[in-house]
Design an enzyme around this catalytic site. Structure first.
Site, PDB file in Angstrom:
ATOM      1  N   LYS A  79       0.857  -1.197   0.000  1.00 42.35           N
ATOM      2  CA  LYS A  79       0.000   0.000   0.000  1.00 42.35           C
ATOM      3  C   LYS A  79       0.891   1.244   0.000  1.00 42.35           C
ATOM      4  CE  LYS A  79      -3.938   2.051   2.533  1.00 42.35           C
ATOM      5  NZ  LYS A  79      -4.846   1.950   3.682  1.00 42.35           N
ATOM      6  N   SER A 121      -9.915   2.239   2.589  1.00 39.62           N
ATOM      7  CA  SER A 121      -8.972   2.942   1.745  1.00 39.62           C
ATOM      8  C   SER A 121      -7.991   2.017   1.022  1.00 39.62           C
ATOM      9  CB  SER A 121      -8.176   3.947   2.581  1.00 39.62           C
ATOM     10  OG  SER A 121      -7.373   3.288   3.547  1.00 39.62           O
ATOM     11  N   SER A 170     -10.424   0.098   6.857  1.00 34.15           N
ATOM     12  CA  SER A 170      -9.768   0.094   5.546  1.00 34.15           C
ATOM     13  C   SER A 170      -9.090  -1.200   5.126  1.00 34.15           C
ATOM     14  CB  SER A 170      -8.748   1.224   5.479  1.00 34.15           C
ATOM     15  OG  SER A 170      -9.398   2.423   5.198  1.00 34.15           O
TER      16      SER A 170
END
Ligand code: GLN
Length: 492
Positions: free
Chosen positions: A78, A158, A182
């Protein structure tokens, strides 16, 4: 040869150990898949040269019999994790072309164990969002589509890039972070498994901060076993993060297949929302039945402060964000827009660098922390947080081993469909996940069924502090009963 991108991480580990293929072959298969799937917009940086170098090193180690637990396993990271020399922007324009001179602790541990970096994964800007639509690099497209439709759906957020990449076979696992859901919500939207461990389990050092008292790193993977393998490498004490906890990291994988007989599983009555779709209700009772069939005992529990969790979260998280994001001023990192003096430079840089949702959070956060409003909003929200935590403690004191809930109130929705006029519509997506962050507890999302349009749906299990092992045992029962969920490949 079988398609190397459709293996689970555990299968790939086995194939590497038995020399059925090399780490370079495994990495190349993933690099090709990434190239063919650019329409999904899951990766914001691809690192093929780095990946091949790391894979070669892993092959050499495996040949000597010295490969680590993740030797040769290609992963996506990420874009919130600092990667030395590789652009890290949290998908915000304000970080410009920032290339960290250091590596986050979590990724350092993954490379220590032999994993291979494929690239950086898209996410909502500064991890603020539930759909990956706030990224400055544009939305991620969910590899899943509704039956008979080619409408583009969000992968959740997210960690939307992480979830989409895992679901589409663009990596064997990914890192993610979870401040209010998330990891778990995007996992539920893509038919993947995501675990947010207990606060303090993984080091936050080198992860771009959103709301420091809530942020935790964790993996997204294709199976419960794969997420257990990844968490073992990601977790551990780090003196560089004062909130990281010094206790041994168990062999989480050993919990897979562990007996759940006699375990008490709580079903919180407050999570039965008015107007909850019948298919979510059905999924939830199906999950409970599966656990019961495996020998667990189901008990109704009460978490009376649940209704305050979302409003309290949307005070605490923006408050901490407004403070954390004060550092982006055009002086130290990333982008800068000039002005006649330093104040103008700050203002112009922040006005141009932050997206609309991030600006909204900074304004809310600054407001609730300002003199005169602090007691009414921030202090109150912190008190509510204590009550939410106590609700869970009381449940666990009654002998409950874990709590079963839906992971999300719906399946994946369309790009552009939610939150345009009213941000609260988007915030409501986190209704089942934020309480877990407020209480610092571990939570896992496991795919458990499909909606009427064929989209995957997930269940969430919430555990006692540092008892991720029970979540892996229970998650495995659900996975064994529900089977795995793989999207039909339309993008390549
Ligand atoms: N969707 C939530 C938010 O926008 C949670 C995000 C997260 O967990 N990073 O704040």
């Amino acid at each position: 040869m079988t398609d190397l991108t459709s293996l689970t991480l555990a299968e790939a580990r086995e194939g590497l150990a038995t020399k059925s293929f090399t780490a370079v072959e495994l990495t190349d298969a993933h690099l090709n898949a990434i190239e063919a799937a650019r329409v999904l917009n899951a990766y914001v940086v691809e690192t093929p040269d780095e990946a091949r170098k790391m894979a070669q090193a892993a092959d050499a180690q495996i040949a000597k019999g010295e490969g680590g637990p993740l030797a040769g396993i290609p992963l996506g990271i990420k874009d919130l994790f600092a990667t030395k020399g590789t652009r890290t922007t949290a998908c915000s324009k304000i970080l410009g072309d920032f290339k960290p001179t250091y590596e986050s602790t979590v990724t350092t541990q993954l490379w220590r164990d032999g994993a291979v970096l494929l690239g950086k994964l898209n996410n909502d800007e500064f991890a603020m969002g539930s759909s990956n639509e706030t990224s400055c690099f544009g939305p991620v497209v969910n590899p899943w589509r509704r039956a008979g439709s080619d409408a583009q759906l969000v992968p959740g957020g997210s960690s939307g890039g992480s979830a989409a990449a895992v679901a589409a076979g663009l990596c064997l696992g990914a890192t993610a972070t979870d401040t209010g859901g998330s990891i778990r919500q995007p996992a539920a939207f893509t038919g993947t498994v995501g675990i947010k461990p207990t606060y303090g389990r993984c080091s936050r050092w080198g992860i771009v901060a959103f709301a420091s008292s809530l942020d935790q790193a964790g993996p997204i993977a294709r199976t419960v076993r794969d997420s257990a393998i990844l968490l073992r490498s990601m977790a551990g004490f780090d003196p560089k993060d004062t909130t990281s906890v010094d206790r041994p990291v168990p062999n989480y994988e050993a919990a897979i297949g562990g007996s759940v007989k006699g375990m008490k599983i709580g079903i919180p009555k407050e999570y039965r929302l008015d107007g909850m779709p019948a298919e979510i209700e059905k999924l939830w009772s199906q999950g409970a039945e599966w656990l019961k069939a495996a020998g667990a005992e189901l008990v109704e529990v009460s978490l009376p402060h649940t209704k305050y969790a979302l409003p309290a979260y949307y005070i605490v998280a923006p408050a901490e964000a407004s403070s954390n994001l004060a550092r982006y001023d055009g002086v130290r990192y990333g982008a800068r827009v000039g002005g006649r003096n330093i104040v103008e430079m700050y203002e112009a840089t922040r006005a141009a660098g932050f997206g609309a949702e991030v600006k909204r959070r900074i304004m809310i956060g600054t407001y609730v922390l300002s003199a005169g409003y602090y007691d009414a909003y921030y202090l109150r929200a912190q008190k509510v947080r204590t009550l939410i935590k106590r609700d869970f403690e009381q449940c666990f004191e009654q002998g409950v081993s874990a709590i079963l809930t839906p992971a999300t109130p719906s399946a994946a929705f369309g790009i552009g469909e939610k939150g345009g006029a009213d941000p609260v519509e988007m915030y409501l997506n986190d209704i089942f996940t934020v309480t877990v962050n407020m209480a610092g507890l571990p939570g896992i999302a496991v795919p458990a069924g499909s909606d009427s349009q064929g989209l995957p749906l997930g269940l969430q299990l919430i555990g006692r502090p540092f008892d991720e092992e029970t979540l892996f045992s229970l998650g495995d029962v659900i996975e064994q009963s529900a089977g795995r969920f793989t999207p039909r490949k339309w993008w390549a």
